[in-house]
Design a protein around this motif. Structure first.
Motif, PDB file in Angstrom:
ATOM      1  N   MET A 182       0.841  -1.180   0.000  1.00  0.00           N
ATOM      2  CA  MET A 182       0.000   0.000   0.000  1.00  0.00           C
ATOM      3  C   MET A 182       0.887   1.244   0.000  1.00  0.00           C
ATOM      4  O   MET A 182       1.877   1.296   0.708  1.00  0.00           O
ATOM      5  CB  MET A 182      -0.898  -0.048   1.243  1.00  0.00           C
ATOM      6  N   SER A 183       0.533   2.215  -0.765  1.00  0.00           N
ATOM      7  CA  SER A 183       1.318   3.448  -0.881  1.00  0.00           C
ATOM      8  C   SER A 183       1.170   4.298   0.375  1.00  0.00           C
ATOM      9  O   SER A 183       0.129   4.302   1.026  1.00  0.00           O
ATOM     10  CB  SER A 183       0.841   4.231  -2.103  1.00  0.00           C
ATOM     11  N   ARG A 184       2.224   5.057   0.689  1.00  0.00           N
ATOM     12  CA  ARG A 184       2.164   5.961   1.832  1.00  0.00           C
ATOM     13  C   ARG A 184       1.349   7.199   1.508  1.00  0.00           C
ATOM     14  O   ARG A 184       0.862   7.870   2.387  1.00  0.00           O
ATOM     15  CB  ARG A 184       3.572   6.401   2.234  1.00  0.00           C
ATOM     16  N   ARG A 185       1.208   7.531   0.235  1.00  0.00           N
ATOM     17  CA  ARG A 185       0.462   8.724  -0.165  1.00  0.00           C
ATOM     18  C   ARG A 185      -1.031   8.506   0.046  1.00  0.00           C
ATOM     19  O   ARG A 185      -1.534   7.405  -0.091  1.00  0.00           O
ATOM     20  CB  ARG A 185       0.708   9.060  -1.643  1.00  0.00           C
ATOM     21  N   GLN A 186      -1.720   9.607   0.343  1.00  0.00           N
ATOM     22  CA  GLN A 186      -3.166   9.526   0.507  1.00  0.00           C
ATOM     23  C   GLN A 186      -3.807   9.214  -0.832  1.00  0.00           C
ATOM     24  O   GLN A 186      -3.396   9.717  -1.867  1.00  0.00           O
ATOM     25  CB  GLN A 186      -3.720  10.854   1.010  1.00  0.00           C
ATOM     26  N   VAL A 187      -4.846   8.387  -0.802  1.00  0.00           N
ATOM     27  CA  VAL A 187      -5.537   8.012  -2.024  1.00  0.00           C
ATOM     28  C   VAL A 187      -6.560   9.079  -2.414  1.00  0.00           C
ATOM     29  O   VAL A 187      -6.823   9.301  -3.573  1.00  0.00           O
ATOM     30  CB  VAL A 187      -6.215   6.635  -1.844  1.00  0.00           C
ATOM     31  N   LYS A 188      -7.125   9.768  -1.425  1.00  0.00           N
ATOM     32  CA  LYS A 188      -8.183  10.728  -1.727  1.00  0.00           C
ATOM     33  C   LYS A 188      -7.608  12.018  -2.310  1.00  0.00           C
ATOM     34  O   LYS A 188      -6.420  12.285  -2.233  1.00  0.00           O
ATOM     35  CB  LYS A 188      -9.018  11.025  -0.497  1.00  0.00           C
ATOM     36  N   GLY A 189      -8.479  12.835  -2.883  1.00  0.00           N
ATOM     37  CA  GLY A 189      -8.071  14.098  -3.478  1.00  0.00           C
ATOM     38  C   GLY A 189      -8.395  14.104  -4.957  1.00  0.00           C
ATOM     39  O   GLY A 189      -8.485  13.055  -5.593  1.00  0.00           O
ATOM     40  N   ASP A 190      -8.570  15.291  -5.507  1.00  0.00           N
ATOM     41  CA  ASP A 190      -8.929  15.422  -6.911  1.00  0.00           C
ATOM     42  C   ASP A 190      -7.736  15.235  -7.847  1.00  0.00           C
ATOM     43  O   ASP A 190      -7.896  15.007  -9.031  1.00  0.00           O
ATOM     44  CB  ASP A 190      -9.555  16.794  -7.173  1.00  0.00           C
ATOM     45  N   TYR A 191      -6.519  15.390  -7.312  1.00  0.00           N
ATOM     46  CA  TYR A 191      -5.310  15.301  -8.130  1.00  0.00           C
ATOM     47  C   TYR A 191      -4.381  14.217  -7.616  1.00  0.00           C
ATOM     48  O   TYR A 191      -4.280  13.999  -6.405  1.00  0.00           O
ATOM     49  CB  TYR A 191      -4.550  16.638  -8.129  1.00  0.00           C
ATOM     50  N   ILE A 192      -3.713  13.565  -8.535  1.00  0.00           N
ATOM     51  CA  ILE A 192      -2.617  12.667  -8.206  1.00  0.00           C
ATOM     52  C   ILE A 192      -1.357  13.524  -8.283  1.00  0.00           C
ATOM     53  O   ILE A 192      -1.116  14.180  -9.299  1.00  0.00           O
ATOM     54  CB  ILE A 192      -2.534  11.502  -9.213  1.00  0.00           C
ATOM     55  N   GLU A 193      -0.579  13.537  -7.219  1.00  0.00           N
ATOM     56  CA  GLU A 193       0.639  14.344  -7.188  1.00  0.00           C
ATOM     57  C   GLU A 193       1.837  13.406  -7.169  1.00  0.00           C
ATOM     58  O   GLU A 193       1.958  12.563  -6.292  1.00  0.00           O
ATOM     59  CB  GLU A 193       0.614  15.293  -5.986  1.00  0.00           C
ATOM     60  N   THR A 194       2.719  13.558  -8.159  1.00  0.00           N
ATOM     61  CA  THR A 194       3.862  12.660  -8.294  1.00  0.00           C
ATOM     62  C   THR A 194       5.056  13.179  -7.511  1.00  0.00           C
ATOM     63  O   THR A 194       5.067  14.318  -7.043  1.00  0.00           O
ATOM     64  CB  THR A 194       4.263  12.505  -9.774  1.00  0.00           C
ATOM     65  N   GLU A 195       6.081  12.360  -7.409  1.00  0.00           N
ATOM     66  CA  GLU A 195       7.297  12.749  -6.691  1.00  0.00           C
ATOM     67  C   GLU A 195       7.994  13.935  -7.338  1.00  0.00           C
ATOM     68  O   GLU A 195       8.701  14.680  -6.676  1.00  0.00           O
ATOM     69  CB  GLU A 195       8.253  11.561  -6.601  1.00  0.00           C
ATOM     70  N   THR A 196       7.821  14.127  -8.650  1.00  0.00           N
ATOM     71  CA  THR A 196       8.456  15.259  -9.341  1.00  0.00           C
ATOM     72  C   THR A 196       7.561  16.494  -9.346  1.00  0.00           C
ATOM     73  O   THR A 196       7.868  17.476 -10.022  1.00  0.00           O
ATOM     74  CB  THR A 196       8.845  14.893 -10.779  1.00  0.00           C
ATOM     75  N   GLY A 197       6.446  16.443  -8.610  1.00  0.00           N
ATOM     76  CA  GLY A 197       5.590  17.610  -8.470  1.00  0.00           C
ATOM     77  C   GLY A 197       4.525  17.759  -9.529  1.00  0.00           C
ATOM     78  O   GLY A 197       3.828  18.768  -9.568  1.00  0.00           O
ATOM     79  N   ASN A 198       4.370  16.778 -10.416  1.00  0.00           N
ATOM     80  CA  ASN A 198       3.284  16.853 -11.396  1.00  0.00           C
ATOM     81  C   ASN A 198       1.955  16.700 -10.668  1.00  0.00           C
ATOM     82  O   ASN A 198       1.841  15.918  -9.722  1.00  0.00           O
ATOM     83  CB  ASN A 198       3.423  15.747 -12.442  1.00  0.00           C
ATOM     84  N   LYS A 199       0.946  17.449 -11.110  1.00  0.00           N
ATOM     85  CA  LYS A 199      -0.394  17.377 -10.532  1.00  0.00           C
ATOM     86  C   LYS A 199      -1.353  16.986 -11.655  1.00  0.00           C
ATOM     87  O   LYS A 199      -1.601  17.771 -12.563  1.00  0.00           O
ATOM     88  CB  LYS A 199      -0.790  18.722  -9.930  1.00  0.00           C
TER      89      LYS A 199
END
Length: 199
Positions: free
Chosen positions: A1-18
């Motif tokens: 399971m990923s440490r990042r939150q699953v909820k939210g309107d945007y997927i935010e990548t490690e390089t800052g892409n939204k």
């Protein structure tokens, strides 16, 4: 399971892409996003349209053709409803798509369709535009709302274009290209935790 939150309107990548969860990205393995790229809802990016591999099979030849369909620089902003589709043509009797390259600090307005070969750094494309196949938009170009850039048109640096079909109607003053800090500021207003939600 990923440490990042699953909820939210945007997927935010490690390089800052939204990337909006409501965007339609096809062939993501063939896309290279430069970092701090914003992809809003209803954007369609056709990374599935890649160059057809040449059918030459020589012994010992391990170099595979590039499968990058779309490559962007940093701080690109793709507004709601934008369509990015790599250009295509018949080559040696076979139809193939060619890669699309988008520079740094590029803004593309709402409901614009882009099939360009290249968009240079600091370009600003308005809303409801059509950028034809294999068009080349050089650096610091402004394409005004509703313009239709014909296929294969080359727009010189520091030009302002408008019309249907588009033509050069003015010049961006030297040093007056699209403000990169404006795109950095716009970047901060988008995502799951925007800094200025009243944008």
């Amino acid at each position: 399971m990923s440490r990042r939150q699953v909820k939210g309107d945007y997927i935010e990548t490690e390089t800052g892409n939204k990337v909006s969860r409501k965007a339609n990205l096809l062939g993501t393995q063939n896309m290279v996003l430069g970092g701090k790229v914003v992809i809003q809802p209803e954007v369609m990016i056709r990374g599935d349209l890649v160059r057809t591999a040449p059918s030459s099979s020589s012994s010992g030849g391990t170099a595979a053709p590039s499968t990058t369909a779309i490559q962007t620089g940093r701080y690109c902003f793709f507004s709601k409803g934008v369509v990015l589709r790599p250009p295509g043509r018949r080559y040696k009797g076979q139809f193939s798509h060619m890669p699309m390259r988008i520079g740094h600090h590029v803004f593309i307005g709402q409901d614009t369709v882009v099939q360009a070969a290249t968009i240079g750094d600091h370009a600003r494309i308005g809303k409801n535009c059509v950028i034809g196949e294999f068009a080349i938009i050089k650096e610091c170009v402004e394409v005004l709302d509703g313009a239709v850039v014909p296929p294969n048109m080359v727009i010189p640096n520091y030009s302002i274009v408008a019309g249907q079909p588009a033509r050069v109607v003015g010049e961006v003053p030297e040093g007056g290209g699209p403000d990169e800090n404006g795109l950095r500021g716009l970047y901060s207003t988008v995502g799951n935790n925007p800094q200025n939600p009243d944008m």
